[in-house]
Scaffold this motif. Sequence first.
Motif, short mmCIF file in Angstrom:
data_model
loop_
_atom_site.label_atom_id
_atom_site.label_comp_id
_atom_site.label_asym_id
_atom_site.label_seq_id
_atom_site.Cartn_x
_atom_site.Cartn_y
_atom_site.Cartn_z
N LEU A 82 0.83 -1.20 0.00
CA LEU A 82 0.00 0.00 0.00
C LEU A 82 0.87 1.25 0.00
N GLU A 83 1.92 1.27 0.79
CA GLU A 83 2.83 2.42 0.80
C GLU A 83 3.45 2.63 -0.58
N LEU A 84 3.83 1.54 -1.23
CA LEU A 84 4.44 1.65 -2.56
C LEU A 84 3.47 2.22 -3.59
N ILE A 85 2.20 1.79 -3.52
CA ILE A 85 1.27 2.32 -4.52
C ILE A 85 0.85 3.75 -4.20
N TRP A 86 1.13 4.21 -2.98
CA TRP A 86 0.89 5.62 -2.65
C TRP A 86 2.15 6.45 -2.81
N GLN A 87 3.30 5.81 -3.01
CA GLN A 87 4.58 6.52 -3.04
C GLN A 87 4.66 7.56 -4.15
N PRO A 103 5.67 -13.99 -6.83
CA PRO A 103 4.51 -13.25 -7.34
C PRO A 103 3.24 -13.43 -6.52
N PRO A 104 2.93 -14.64 -6.02
CA PRO A 104 1.69 -14.78 -5.24
C PRO A 104 1.64 -13.85 -4.03
N THR A 105 2.80 -13.52 -3.46
CA THR A 105 2.84 -12.61 -2.31
C THR A 105 2.25 -11.26 -2.68
N VAL A 106 2.67 -10.73 -3.82
CA VAL A 106 2.17 -9.42 -4.26
C VAL A 106 0.71 -9.52 -4.65
N TYR A 107 0.35 -10.55 -5.39
CA TYR A 107 -1.03 -10.69 -5.82
C TYR A 107 -1.99 -10.86 -4.64
N ARG A 108 -1.58 -11.60 -3.62
CA ARG A 108 -2.43 -11.74 -2.42
C ARG A 108 -2.57 -10.40 -1.70
N ALA A 109 -1.47 -9.65 -1.61
CA ALA A 109 -1.53 -8.33 -0.95
C ALA A 109 -2.44 -7.40 -1.74
N LEU A 110 -2.31 -7.39 -3.05
CA LEU A 110 -3.16 -6.53 -3.89
C LEU A 110 -4.63 -6.94 -3.77
N LEU A 152 -7.60 -4.49 -2.56
CA LEU A 152 -8.79 -4.26 -3.38
C LEU A 152 -10.05 -4.62 -2.60
N GLU A 153 -10.03 -5.77 -1.91
CA GLU A 153 -11.19 -6.20 -1.13
C GLU A 153 -11.53 -5.22 -0.01
N GLN A 154 -10.51 -4.63 0.58
CA GLN A 154 -10.73 -3.69 1.68
C GLN A 154 -11.07 -2.29 1.17
N GLY A 155 -11.03 -2.09 -0.13
CA GLY A 155 -11.33 -0.78 -0.70
C GLY A 155 -10.20 0.22 -0.51
N LEU A 156 -8.98 -0.28 -0.35
CA LEU A 156 -7.82 0.59 -0.14
C LEU A 156 -7.08 0.89 -1.43
N ALA A 157 -7.40 0.16 -2.49
CA ALA A 157 -6.73 0.35 -3.78
C ALA A 157 -7.73 0.11 -4.90
N PRO A 209 -11.18 5.46 0.87
CA PRO A 209 -11.47 4.13 1.41
C PRO A 209 -12.60 4.20 2.43
N GLY A 210 -13.35 3.14 2.48
CA GLY A 210 -14.46 3.10 3.43
C GLY A 210 -15.75 3.63 2.85
N CYS A 211 -15.69 4.31 1.72
CA CYS A 211 -16.88 4.80 1.02
C CYS A 211 -17.12 3.90 -0.18
N ARG A 212 -18.26 3.28 -0.23
CA ARG A 212 -18.56 2.40 -1.37
C ARG A 212 -18.72 3.27 -2.61
#
Length: 168
Positions: free
Chosen positions: A49-54, A77-84, A88-93, A108-111
């Motif tokens: 998340l920090e990297l995509i906001w960097q 790669p699965p590490t990154v894909y699971r994090a992403l 996405l599921e949490q609405g943070l990206a 985030p937090g707003c549908r």
Amino acid sequence: MAISADPANASAFEKNHDHGRCIHNAMERALRLCKQNGARLTPVRQRVLELIWQSHRPLGAYQLLEQLSKEGFNSAPPTVYRALEFLLEQGLAHRITSLNAFIGCSHPGCRHQGYFLICRSCGSAEELPSESLAESLRQQVSQRGFLVESETVELSGLCPDCREQESH
């Protein structure tokens, strides 16, 4: 539900944009939202998340993987894909489909659906909050009896800095 712009997060395209504050605010919101949802923001998820906001440039999974590897995180790669997927599921990206890349969610937090301005020159992108656009699309879709399964609105063009550079 209306989405209001956070004054602490001025447009990424504005010259006075405080990027450090932008990242700090995004991380605080993420931690709060995860706690609220009973979700765990692990060190890898937090770093992604920090990297995509960097920067306000959408990043692909392999760009993220490369940076994580340099920092000593699991480089599979699965590490990154699971994090992403978690973000996405949490609405943070959001995923920017045309670029197959990811960017932090500024609300985030707003549908809501993400609408994006993407600079074709510098690669910067910004989420555009637009409840009126969302409502207009819902009405048009409803009138036609259409069932939307996914929605992406991406506007490509030039940010103010790149427009200024091209005019000189």
